[in-house]
Design an enzyme around this catalytic site. Structure first.
Site, short mmCIF file in Angstrom:
data_model
loop_
_atom_site.label_atom_id
_atom_site.label_comp_id
_atom_site.label_asym_id
_atom_site.label_seq_id
_atom_site.Cartn_x
_atom_site.Cartn_y
_atom_site.Cartn_z
N THR A 95 0.84 -1.20 0.00
CA THR A 95 0.00 0.00 0.00
C THR A 95 0.88 1.26 0.00
O THR A 95 0.58 2.23 -0.70
CB THR A 95 -0.95 -0.01 1.22
OG1 THR A 95 -1.65 -1.26 1.23
CG2 THR A 95 -1.95 1.13 1.16
N HIS A 125 -2.33 -10.61 4.23
CA HIS A 125 -2.66 -11.75 5.09
C HIS A 125 -3.58 -12.76 4.42
O HIS A 125 -3.77 -13.84 4.92
CB HIS A 125 -3.26 -11.28 6.42
CG HIS A 125 -4.60 -10.62 6.26
ND1 HIS A 125 -4.72 -9.30 5.92
CD2 HIS A 125 -5.84 -11.10 6.37
CE1 HIS A 125 -6.02 -9.02 5.83
NE2 HIS A 125 -6.71 -10.06 6.09
N LYS A 160 12.06 -1.16 0.80
CA LYS A 160 12.64 -0.65 2.05
C LYS A 160 14.17 -0.57 2.00
O LYS A 160 14.84 -0.77 2.99
CB LYS A 160 12.19 -1.49 3.26
CG LYS A 160 10.67 -1.66 3.36
CD LYS A 160 10.21 -2.12 4.74
CE LYS A 160 8.71 -2.42 4.72
NZ LYS A 160 8.17 -2.79 6.02
P1 GTP Z 1 -0.56 -5.25 4.29
O1 GTP Z 1 -1.45 -4.64 3.30
O2 GTP Z 1 -1.08 -5.15 5.67
O3 GTP Z 1 -0.16 -6.63 3.91
O4 GTP Z 1 0.83 -4.38 4.32
P2 GTP Z 1 1.53 -3.65 3.08
O5 GTP Z 1 2.34 -4.61 2.32
O6 GTP Z 1 0.53 -2.85 2.34
O7 GTP Z 1 2.58 -2.69 3.82
P3 GTP Z 1 2.30 -1.20 4.28
O8 GTP Z 1 2.28 -0.29 3.12
O9 GTP Z 1 1.15 -1.22 5.19
O10 GTP Z 1 3.66 -0.90 5.07
C1 GTP Z 1 3.96 -1.56 6.27
C2 GTP Z 1 4.90 -0.69 7.09
O11 GTP Z 1 6.15 -0.57 6.43
C3 GTP Z 1 4.38 0.73 7.29
O12 GTP Z 1 4.73 1.13 8.60
C4 GTP Z 1 5.16 1.55 6.28
O13 GTP Z 1 5.36 2.88 6.66
C5 GTP Z 1 6.48 0.79 6.24
N1 GTP Z 1 7.16 0.92 4.94
C6 GTP Z 1 6.65 0.63 3.74
N2 GTP Z 1 7.55 0.86 2.77
C7 GTP Z 1 8.65 1.33 3.38
C8 GTP Z 1 9.94 1.75 2.92
O14 GTP Z 1 10.26 1.76 1.73
N3 GTP Z 1 10.83 2.15 3.86
C9 GTP Z 1 10.54 2.16 5.18
N4 GTP Z 1 11.48 2.57 6.02
N5 GTP Z 1 9.35 1.77 5.66
C10 GTP Z 1 8.42 1.36 4.77
MG MG Z 2 -1.53 -2.89 2.42
#
Ligand code: GTP
Ligand code: MG
Ligand code: NA
Length: 453
Positions: free
Chosen positions: A19, A81, A132
């Site tokens: 996301t 998930h 990341k």
């Molecule tokens: P789900 O939809 O719940 O599976 O998660 P997701 O894959 O969508 O990940 P999401 O975007 O919710 O990010 C999860 C966490 O990682 C959040 O706290 C973000 O701020 C952090 N995050 C995402 N991308 C980066 C990045 O490139 N760098 C850093 N430092 N943090 C990141």
């Molecule tokens: Mg997400």
């Protein structure tokens, strides 16, 4: 040739940054508003060509020269998930291509593997976003948005560290039968999976990620994307009751055009329904469908590829994962009714033969598990949606008398009714339960092997 937007699924383990990546591209803040920062439902948003052009900068020049220029992208955000099994289409995938997001410091995690298995079984091409990068210990922040430049600005030890992390992914993918490489070392994009290091937080690497992705779709997916003589069809993602709108369905239109005056043909558990939309509602470009900044706009028609909403009281009980057909006369209604009936017959199994009993939460998971069981050569006597009932256990018991390894129940993401639990204990019927598809199948296969030894 009229080319539509490619449908791009974004997948990966929980919190890998799916996301956040889309937020960075769209300039939105969807992730920050999610309860617990967790995506609960599949979402969709349209990225116009302008946005891609702006993001890619000079890299877009080459993409622009293609004869099959894509008119933007339809990106699908999925919850980590529970994987994207309902993004199905006639046994294949509704997604044309995918971005598999991997946390650079964590590497492959259970849902990364799960996503990959489904991409594999549905033959979906994909790109790996190694996210990341800013969190690699010692990573130096830089001004550039281009990862190839940012890498050059790192200390040699950090470069070596990143290289190692890329090779870990290459190694894991090769065990799974894929050839892959860091995108700047890929020679043949058709046979090698490109790995693009990025940071959703700083935005670095997104120009390269998007240009690799768009390049792939323009080069290899013209046939899928060509709209000439394609019959309109879509996929139901979710059905819910909404304040002021009543019953609504979130839909992805995969091909063709749907008009408000058309009839739609979709599946419920116990039959096909035909209905006319009360309204077609389209989100604005760059808006996430499940959390839009602006209201959805009522429109007379929607053109593929698009994520939109259909409002109609008749939608109650429609199955998520069901194909949606668009009919403009009685003849087409009859044709599509038959098509959906035969599709449902191939998804739901109920035979007299020996096989396992399978109960799942959605059409998509049912279909994905059936496909994987088939490849493991495990026959299925019954496959259905819903909780495990006493009747399921009794059926498994009858099968066990003929074949002790097939007299079992496999349950994915569904409840076990109390009397079913009791029955399984008294009759010693094994019940396999797991929220990870491949673990469910692995556990069953491991048990058979152990029991045969
Ligand atoms: P789900 O939809 O719940 O599976 O998660 P997701 O894959 O969508 O990940 P999401 O975007 O919710 O990010 C999860 C966490 O990682 C959040 O706290 C973000 O701020 C952090 N995050 C995402 N991308 C980066 C990045 O490139 N760098 C850093 N430092 N943090 C990141
Ligand atoms: Mg997400
Ligand atoms: Na998250």
């Amino acid at each position: 040739m009229h080319i539509r937007q490619p449908i791009v699924a974004v997948l990966g383990h929980v919190d890998s940054g799916k996301t956040s990546l889309l937020d960075r591209i769209r300039g939105t803040g969807v992730q920050g508003r999610e309860a617990g920062g967790i995506t609960q439902h599949i979402g969709a948003s349209f990225l116009p060509t302008e946005t891609i052009k702006e993001m890619c900068g000079p890299l877009y020049k080459k993409l622009e020269q293609s004869e099959n220029k894509v008119p933007g992208l339809l990106v699908i955000d999925t919850p980590g998930h529970e994987v994207f099994t309902n993004l199905r289409s006639r046994g294949g995938s509704a997604a044309d291509i995918a971005i598999l997001v991997v946390d650079v410091n964590r590497g492959f995690q259970p849902q990364t593997n799960e996503s990959l298995k489904i991409l594999q079984s549905r033959k979906v091409p994909f790109v790996v976003a190694l996210n990341k990068c800013d969190q690699i210990s010692g990573w130096r922040k830089s001004e550039t948005k281009f990862i190839s430049q940012a890498i050059k600005e790192q200390d040699a030890s950090i470069q070596a560290d990143l290289d190692q992390k890329v090779y870990d992914v290459v190694g894991t993918l090769s065990i799974l039968g894929y050839k892959s490489e860091a995108f700047y070392r890929v020679e043949d994009f058709k046979s090698e999976i490109a790995i693009v290091p990025i940071s959703a937080r700083s935005g670095v690497g997104i120009p390269e990620l998007l240009s690799v992705l768009v390049g792939l779709t323009q080069q290899y997916l013209q046939k899928r994307l060509n709209q000439d003589e394609k019959e309109p069809r879509g996929i139901i993602l979710e059905v819910k009751d909404e304040v002021g709108l009543g019953q609504t369905a979130n839909v992805i239109l995969i091909d063709g055009i749907i008009k408000k005056e058309n009839s739609i043909v979709v599946a419920k558990r116990d039959g096909v329904i035909v209905t006319k939309p009360k309204a077609l509602l389209l989100p604005k470009p760059l808006d996430e469908m499940r959390d839009p900044r602006d209201k959805f706009k009522p429109v007379p028609q929607v053109e593929a590829a698009a994520g939109f909403k259909i409002a109609s009281p008749d939608l109650e009980g429609v199955l998520p994962g069901s194909t949606l057909y668009v009919a403009s006369n009685d003849e087409e209604i009859a044709k599509y009714t038959e098509l959906i009936e035969s599709e449902m017959k191939s998804v739901f199994v109920d035979t007299e033969t020996n096989g396992v009993i399978l109960k799942c939460d959605t059409i998509g998971s049912l279909e994905a598990i059936m496909e994987m069981l088939k490849r493991s050569q495990v026959p299925v006597a019954k496959a259905d949606i819903g909780p495990v009932t006493r009747r399921d256990v009794i059926e498994a018991k009858a099968i066990k008398e003929k074949d002790r390894h097939l007299g079992v129940v496999l349950a994915f993401n569904v409840k076990m009714l109390e009397d079913a639990q009791d029955e399984s204990e008294t009759s010693h019927i094994k019940l396999f339960e797991n929220k990870v598809i491949y673990s469910l199948i692995d556990n069953y296969n491991a048990w058979v092997e152990e029991d045969s030894a």
